[in-house]
Motif scaffolding. Structure first.
Motif, PDB file in Angstrom:
ATOM      1  N   ASN A   1      67.905  41.787  66.450  1.00 42.90           N
ATOM      2  CA  ASN A   1      68.218  42.991  67.198  1.00 42.90           C
ATOM      3  C   ASN A   1      67.283  43.397  68.429  1.00 42.90           C
ATOM      4  O   ASN A   1      67.439  43.998  69.403  1.00 42.90           O
TER       5      ASN A   1
ATOM      6  N   THR B   1      66.494  43.497  74.155  1.00 40.73           N
ATOM      7  CA  THR B   1      67.411  44.260  72.876  1.00 40.73           C
ATOM      8  C   THR B   1      68.067  45.302  73.824  1.00 40.73           C
ATOM      9  O   THR B   1      68.487  45.453  75.134  1.00 40.73           O
TER      10      THR B   1
ATOM     11  N   LYS C   1      71.138  49.946  70.624  1.00 38.70           N
ATOM     12  CA  LYS C   1      71.616  49.816  69.271  1.00 38.70           C
ATOM     13  C   LYS C   1      70.490  48.943  68.439  1.00 38.70           C
ATOM     14  O   LYS C   1      70.286  49.137  67.490  1.00 38.70           O
ATOM     15  N   GLY C   2      70.240  47.846  69.149  1.00 41.16           N
ATOM     16  CA  GLY C   2      69.346  46.836  68.417  1.00 41.16           C
ATOM     17  C   GLY C   2      67.931  47.493  68.301  1.00 41.16           C
ATOM     18  O   GLY C   2      67.145  47.268  67.401  1.00 41.16           O
TER      19      GLY C   2
ATOM     20  N   ILE D   1      66.929  49.482  65.312  1.00 42.11           N
ATOM     21  CA  ILE D   1      66.988  48.807  64.180  1.00 42.11           C
ATOM     22  C   ILE D   1      65.677  47.672  64.195  1.00 42.11           C
ATOM     23  O   ILE D   1      65.156  47.367  63.002  1.00 42.11           O
ATOM     24  N   PHE D   2      65.457  46.986  65.200  1.00 42.11           N
ATOM     25  CA  PHE D   2      64.145  46.476  65.240  1.00 42.11           C
ATOM     26  C   PHE D   2      62.984  46.948  65.031  1.00 42.11           C
ATOM     27  O   PHE D   2      62.077  46.569  64.114  1.00 42.11           O
TER      28      PHE D   2
ATOM     29  N   ASN E   1      71.901  33.943  66.504  1.00 39.45           N
ATOM     30  CA  ASN E   1      72.702  35.013  66.093  1.00 39.45           C
ATOM     31  C   ASN E   1      73.325  34.993  64.705  1.00 39.45           C
ATOM     32  O   ASN E   1      73.995  35.888  64.088  1.00 39.45           O
TER      33      ASN E   1
ATOM     34  N   SER F   1      66.388  48.697  57.306  1.00 43.30           N
ATOM     35  CA  SER F   1      66.385  49.384  58.286  1.00 43.30           C
ATOM     36  C   SER F   1      66.211  50.952  58.048  1.00 43.30           C
ATOM     37  O   SER F   1      65.708  51.711  58.821  1.00 43.30           O
TER      38      SER F   1
ATOM     39  N   SER G   1      71.934  54.419  63.183  1.00 41.57           N
ATOM     40  CA  SER G   1      72.208  53.094  63.436  1.00 41.57           C
ATOM     41  C   SER G   1      72.182  52.470  62.080  1.00 41.57           C
ATOM     42  O   SER G   1      73.253  51.775  61.835  1.00 41.57           O
TER      43      SER G   1
ATOM     44  N   ASP H   1      75.853  51.173  60.033  1.00 43.06           N
ATOM     45  CA  ASP H   1      75.902  49.897  59.412  1.00 43.06           C
ATOM     46  C   ASP H   1      76.284  50.004  57.895  1.00 43.06           C
ATOM     47  O   ASP H   1      77.036  49.173  57.491  1.00 43.06           O
TER      48      ASP H   1
END
Length: 469
Positions: free
Chosen positions: A77, A244, A247-248, A251-252, A310, A396, A454, A458
């Motif tokens: 992410n 990144t 969106k990522g 989350i990261f 990935n 997350s 986010s 998910d």
């Protein structure tokens, strides 16, 4: 009376550290104070204390959990380059925020002549003795910290339960498919292991479990690294994410913060050390623990993402070969490690809950009520895990919603309230103080909003059959 003394050690008391915030200095609080100044360390509880190695074990277990196995997913992410740099920066920020909280508690203990303050008490004292405009909100601050601390560590146990159940499912010959129904069965069966562990009341008695858990983690990580180095990189590095995305990024950030943050354990550990002066400093227990944690996190995230790309799963153990014995051993070892970490994390939540209940419970009912409370709290984590039995969205969401508040927002606010208008040159110092802590506050609030949004998307996609746009 002995029972009350025992329970008081559960209440996440945090004696302030003896050292200053300067990591290059090991000057103690007593050495810095003028003659006759109140020394909180001279009035601290001396029973039920343990060694520096025990403190190191607890601090490591407070930060090392199932989240580290999600670091390759965090790198997915965050991107390869940003993930590497970002993990180190988050580690530095987390360490700094712990120091802010300890420094504030240290200052307030001397100012108010108290031997120790827990995390909520530190916030209350900071507001009551800080800027006049903040004083009416002291009770609100204390309740907010108490609630945040409880939610962070109690609901964080949900991820532990999910991970243990998923790991057992992976090695079970009867449930190889990994479906949610089978995973829920194993999660429900964990009650027979978690309830007895939850009955351990003294932090000192959890040291052997922490030692065993650390050993299991080391061996498990060694075998995992064996798999990462045994085979060639299984993905084309040209297809990896190097930076990144909108969106990522949240989350990261939320995943790394969840896995790394252990601020709630620092203060009770410091309060029960035989030599609390060894907690901080450039070679102190906290520095050593965080250096180990950041190194392990960065290494696992980098190698795992390089190897599986990935296609990496929420826990890297899901990517290990299903039919090989060493891979199965890894899953069992890490399940044991997280199982033994569970009572350590539950320790904090239990202390908070009991502190709220104890004034209303007669002495004759202490044991009955406390044991019942422990059973109910264990069952609560299992019920939540049964509702959301997948690890990735849970980590997350918890990181964004709870750990951002506890690890970043609260220390920055408390430090600002404590040191505002203190000493000569306060005006110049306040600009730096407000700017630095203001950045921490803004980052934490952005993480809460963006990370929660986010993560909820998910979860909706996972269980609601709706693909988020």
């Amino acid at each position: 009376m002995e029972k009350k003394k025992e329970i008081s050690s559960l209440s996440i008391a945090s004696a302030p550290s003896q050292t200053t915030l300067n990591m290059s200095s090991m000057v103690t609080l007593a050495e810095k104070m003028p003659d006759g100044e109140y020394d909180p360390f001279a009035h601290r509880e001396k029973t039920n204390q343990y060694s520096n190695m025990g403190a190191l074990a607890h601090l490591l277990k407070g930060s090392l959990g199932s989240g580290i196995l999600a670091m390759p997913m965090a790198f997915k992410n965050g991107g390869l380059i940003f993930g590497f740099v970002g993990t180190i920066l988050i580690g530095l920020v987390c360490t700094h925020c712990v120091q802010l909280l300890v420094r504030s508690a240290q200052t307030l203990c001397v100012r108010l002549q108290k031997p120790a303050l827990d995390m909520a008490g530190t916030a209350y004292a900071a507001f009551t003795s800080g800027p006049v405009a903040l004083r009416p909100y002291a009770v609100v601050a204390r309740r907010f910290v108490t609630t945040a601390l409880f939610c962070t560590y109690y609901f964080g146990l949900t991820a532990y339960v999910v991970f243990i159940g998923a790991s057992i499912q992976q090695v079970s010959p009867t449930e190889p498919s990994g479906d949610d129904a089978g995973r829920r069965s194993f999660i429900a069966l964990l009650v027979v292991l978690l309830v007895p562990l939850a009955m351990i009341r003294k932090l000192k008695h959890l040291v052997p479990f922490s030692m065993v858990a650390n050993l299991c983690i080391v061996v498990g990580f060694a075998i995992t690294l064996y798999y990462l180095f045994r085979e060639n990189i299984a993905t084309d590095i040209n297809n990896l994410n190097y930076t990144t995305s909108l969106k990522g990024l949240p989350i990261f950030f939320a995943t790394v913060l969840f896995a790394m943050e252990g601020i709630g354990m620092v203060m009770p550990v410091e309060n029960t050390m035989e030599n609390p002066r060894r907690l901080l400093g450039w070679n102190g227990v906290l520095t050593i623990a965080m250096a180990i944690v950041v190194t392990l996190f960065t290494g696992m995230g980098l190698l795992g993402y390089l190897h599986y790309g990935n296609a990496v799963e929420a826990s890297i153990t899901l990517n290990l070969p299903a039919g090989e014995i060493p891979a199965q051993v890894v899953k069992l070892l890490l399940a044991v490690a997280i199982l033994f970490t569970y009572p350590l994390q539950l320790y904090v939540a239990l202390g908070i809950a009991w502190a709220q209940l104890e004034p209303y419970i007669s002495n004759s009912m202490h044991n009955v009520v406390q044991n019942s409370m422990r059973v109910v709290m264990v069952l609560g984590t299992i019920v939540v895990a049964l509702a959301v039995p997948n690890l990735g969205p849970v980590i997350s969401l918890l990181g964004a919603l709870f750990f951002s508040i506890l690890g970043l927002f609260i220390p920055a606010v408390v430090d600002t309230a404590t040191h505002w208008d203190q000493g000569a040159g306060a005006s110049t110092g306040n600009v730096y103080l407000f700017t630095k802590n203001g950045v921490l506050i803004v980052v934490s609030l952005m993480s809460v909003v963006a990370g929660t949004y986010s993560s909820v998307l998910d979860i909706i996609s996972e269980y609601g059959g709706v693909t988020p746009q």
